[in-house]
Scaffold this motif. Structure first.
Motif, mmCIF file in Angstrom:
data_model
loop_
_atom_site.group_PDB
_atom_site.id
_atom_site.type_symbol
_atom_site.label_atom_id
_atom_site.label_comp_id
_atom_site.label_asym_id
_atom_site.label_seq_id
_atom_site.Cartn_x
_atom_site.Cartn_y
_atom_site.Cartn_z
ATOM 1 N N ARG A 193 -5.340 -2.581 16.622
ATOM 2 C CA ARG A 193 -5.374 -1.992 15.267
ATOM 3 C C ARG A 193 -4.874 -2.981 14.234
ATOM 4 N N ILE A 194 -3.820 -3.719 14.580
ATOM 5 C CA ILE A 194 -3.261 -4.702 13.648
ATOM 6 C C ILE A 194 -4.287 -5.794 13.366
ATOM 7 N N GLN A 195 -4.947 -6.276 14.404
ATOM 8 C CA GLN A 195 -5.968 -7.303 14.210
ATOM 9 C C GLN A 195 -7.096 -6.786 13.320
ATOM 10 N N GLY A 196 -7.489 -5.529 13.525
ATOM 11 C CA GLY A 196 -8.517 -4.927 12.680
ATOM 12 C C GLY A 196 -8.088 -4.835 11.227
ATOM 13 N N ILE A 197 -6.853 -4.469 10.999
ATOM 14 C CA ILE A 197 -6.330 -4.390 9.633
ATOM 15 C C ILE A 197 -6.336 -5.770 8.991
ATOM 16 N N LYS A 198 -5.884 -6.771 9.739
ATOM 17 C CA LYS A 198 -5.834 -8.133 9.202
ATOM 18 C C LYS A 198 -7.220 -8.659 8.860
ATOM 19 N N LYS A 199 -8.175 -8.389 9.731
ATOM 20 C CA LYS A 199 -9.531 -8.903 9.512
ATOM 21 C C LYS A 199 -10.250 -8.184 8.381
ATOM 22 N N SER A 200 -9.802 -7.004 8.041
ATOM 23 C CA SER A 200 -10.455 -6.245 6.978
ATOM 24 C C SER A 200 -10.004 -6.674 5.585
ATOM 25 N N VAL A 201 -8.976 -7.497 5.504
ATOM 26 C CA VAL A 201 -8.459 -7.937 4.205
ATOM 27 C C VAL A 201 -9.300 -9.115 3.708
ATOM 28 N N PRO A 202 -9.880 -8.972 2.520
ATOM 29 C CA PRO A 202 -10.656 -10.088 1.969
ATOM 30 C C PRO A 202 -9.754 -11.286 1.646
ATOM 31 N N LYS A 203 -10.280 -12.459 1.862
ATOM 32 C CA LYS A 203 -9.504 -13.671 1.569
ATOM 33 C C LYS A 203 -9.227 -13.740 0.070
ATOM 34 N N GLY A 204 -8.013 -14.114 -0.266
ATOM 35 C CA GLY A 204 -7.632 -14.280 -1.662
ATOM 36 C C GLY A 204 -7.178 -13.002 -2.345
ATOM 37 N N SER B 50 -1.692 -4.428 3.419
ATOM 38 C CA SER B 50 -1.933 -4.436 4.860
ATOM 39 C C SER B 50 -0.685 -4.859 5.621
ATOM 40 N N THR B 51 0.079 -5.799 5.073
ATOM 41 C CA THR B 51 1.337 -6.224 5.701
ATOM 42 C C THR B 51 2.317 -5.059 5.770
ATOM 43 N N GLU B 52 2.383 -4.281 4.703
ATOM 44 C CA GLU B 52 3.258 -3.105 4.691
ATOM 45 C C GLU B 52 2.790 -2.056 5.702
ATOM 46 N N ASP B 53 1.475 -1.847 5.769
ATOM 47 C CA ASP B 53 0.926 -0.883 6.728
ATOM 48 C C ASP B 53 1.232 -1.302 8.164
ATOM 49 N N ILE B 54 1.077 -2.591 8.444
ATOM 50 C CA ILE B 54 1.345 -3.111 9.787
ATOM 51 C C ILE B 54 2.814 -2.923 10.147
ATOM 52 N N ALA B 55 3.705 -3.257 9.214
ATOM 53 C CA ALA B 55 5.141 -3.104 9.464
ATOM 54 C C ALA B 55 5.484 -1.636 9.721
ATOM 55 N N LYS B 56 4.869 -0.745 8.954
ATOM 56 C CA LYS B 56 5.120 0.691 9.127
ATOM 57 C C LYS B 56 4.628 1.160 10.495
ATOM 58 N N LEU B 57 3.436 0.737 10.900
ATOM 59 C CA LEU B 57 2.898 1.109 12.207
ATOM 60 C C LEU B 57 3.809 0.623 13.333
ATOM 61 N N GLN B 58 4.270 -0.627 13.231
ATOM 62 C CA GLN B 58 5.148 -1.181 14.258
ATOM 63 C C GLN B 58 6.465 -0.421 14.311
ATOM 64 N N GLN B 59 7.031 -0.124 13.153
ATOM 65 C CA GLN B 59 8.309 0.585 13.105
ATOM 66 C C GLN B 59 8.162 1.996 13.693
ATOM 67 N N GLU B 60 7.098 2.692 13.325
ATOM 68 C CA GLU B 60 6.889 4.047 13.839
ATOM 69 C C GLU B 60 6.711 4.046 15.358
ATOM 70 N N THR B 61 5.950 3.071 15.849
ATOM 71 C CA THR B 61 5.715 2.979 17.287
ATOM 72 C C THR B 61 7.013 2.675 18.025
#
Length: 103
Positions: A22-33, A41-52
């Protein structure tokens, strides 16, 4: 039927593997720049990791309490040796949580 420690560890490993995907998918969905999207997305990833991590800790703690209540016999309870029973029931590896930072 209640989950055993081994089953819980297997499930937690599987959930962490799925979280990596899921994290890789979130990262790849972010447009460059796009700094705002990257920050979001960084905040979402941190939240997912913390919740898990928090859910895994709570599930392990709940299992430890269940195992302790089942395994403490009258002799140990009378002696007040609950900590010794806990240390025998829960292996050290199960108490280590490693949060992998994927950012």
């Amino acid at each position: 039927m209640k989950e055993t420690l081994d089953e819980l560890e297997v499930r937690h490993r599987q959930e962490l593997k799925e979280l990596q995907g899921r994290i890789q998918g979130i990262k790849k969905s972010v447009p460059k720049g796009d700094k705002k999207a990257k920050k979001r997305s960084t905040e979402d990833i941190a939240k997912l990791q913390q919740e898990t991590d928090e859910r895994h800790r709570n599930e392990l703690e709940s299992l430890k309490l269940r195992l302790t209540s089942v395994s403490i016999d009258d002799e140990h309870a009378a002696e007040g040796d609950v900590l010794q029973v806990l240390l025998r029931v829960i292996p050290d590896e199960a108490l280590n949580f490693h949060s992998v930072d994927f950012l």
